[in-house]
Design a protein around this motif. Structure first.
Motif: not given
Length: 289
Positions: A145, A150, A154, A190, A193, A251, A254, A260
């Protein structure tokens, strides 16, 4: 059930004998080398024809492929939008074979190949297709992503969560369940990912994430399955909080790995949910969460 060989002989035999059919393509799992063959696989076939109306004016010609016990024609339906270009016949036969046959104009040959990487050509009377076509599932690989994607995932997940809460507090359980399903779509995205972080982004998890259990830790897989318990209000609350926990963990991992920013609205929405849970159910324990 007919064998693969018999089915293909019928499909290609009809195409060879009918001058209106100029080429035959095949799509889907049967051209995917990464999918083991089994008795449940559809035959996804496309006939490239010079005159669609010659076929669509009457369904009688379909009987050549066997006794049909269920037929759907997406382009003739009002309630549901067709998913594919052309004109399709989704057929289940008496011997349990499933054939999804699509008719397309011969002028659609270039578009056909661009639409999906899992396609190959079985017959080409007029050489309208390139000679070498290698089907692969590249179009279905997990995609790393972007920062925007991303955050969008979320944002969608946490924006829907209050609707589940609202439905539960109002005792509108179907409303709550439907929104929980929407949340789970983002959870699955998610988790995919997160799987990509450990395994790379060069493979597919299958349609509807059907192979995701092969890559998740056992405890995560069991937790994910538990979010589908929606038969009581108590279980919906449990599923909601389990979704929140799974999404938060995956998340955050990730976000750290991709560099991020993790969104602050996780904490804001969680407080919202817990406040209304306490107001309408008393406490987590009284709601059996």
């Amino acid at each position: 059930m007919r064998t693969y060989k018999t089915m293909m002989q019928q499909l290609l035999g009809f195409a060879n004998e009918n001058d209106l059919v100029r080429a035959v393509g095949m799509e889907g799992s049967r051209v995917n080398a990464n999918i083991p063959a089994d008795e449940f696989q559809d035959y996804d076939i496309t006939y490239f024809v010079t005159d669609l109306s010659a076929f669509t004016k009457d369904d009688a010609w379909l009987s050549i492929f066997g006794t049909i016990i269920m037929l759907q024609k997406p382009e003739d339906m009002e309630l549901f939008e067709p998913e594919e270009a052309g004109y399709s016949y989704l057929m289940l036969f008496e011997d349990d074979c499933k054939l999804d046959l699509t008719l397309r104009s011969v002028n659609d040959s270039a578009a056909y190949l661009k639409e999906d990487s899992l396609r190959t050509i079985l017959l080409d009377k007029d050489a309208i297709f390139p000679k070498s076509i290698e089907p692969n599932d590249r179009d279905y690989w997990i995609q790393k992503p972007s920062a925007r994607s991303f955050d969008d995932c979320c944002n969608e997940f946490w924006n829907i969560a209050p609707y589940v809460t609202k439905g539960l507090c109002r005792n509108e359980l179907l409303f709550a369940i439907d929104h929980l399903h929407l949340m789970r779509n983002e959870l699955l995205r998610m988790l995919a990912w997160r799987i990509g972080l450990d395994n790379g982004f060069t493979f597919s998890l299958g349609k509807h994430y059907k192979f995701i259990d092969r890559y998740l830790p056992v405890e995560t897989w069991r937790a994910l399955l538990s979010t589908y318990r929606e038969d009581t209000k108590s279980n919906i609350w449990k599923s909601l909080f389990k979704c929140l926990a799974l999404f938060r963990t995956s998340s955050q991992e990730c976000a750290t790995a991709f560099g991020y920013k993790y969104p602050a609205y996780d904490a804001n929405v969680t407080r919202y949910i817990e406040r209304f849970l306490k107001k309408y159910e008393g406490s987590l324990s009284s709601a059996n969460v």
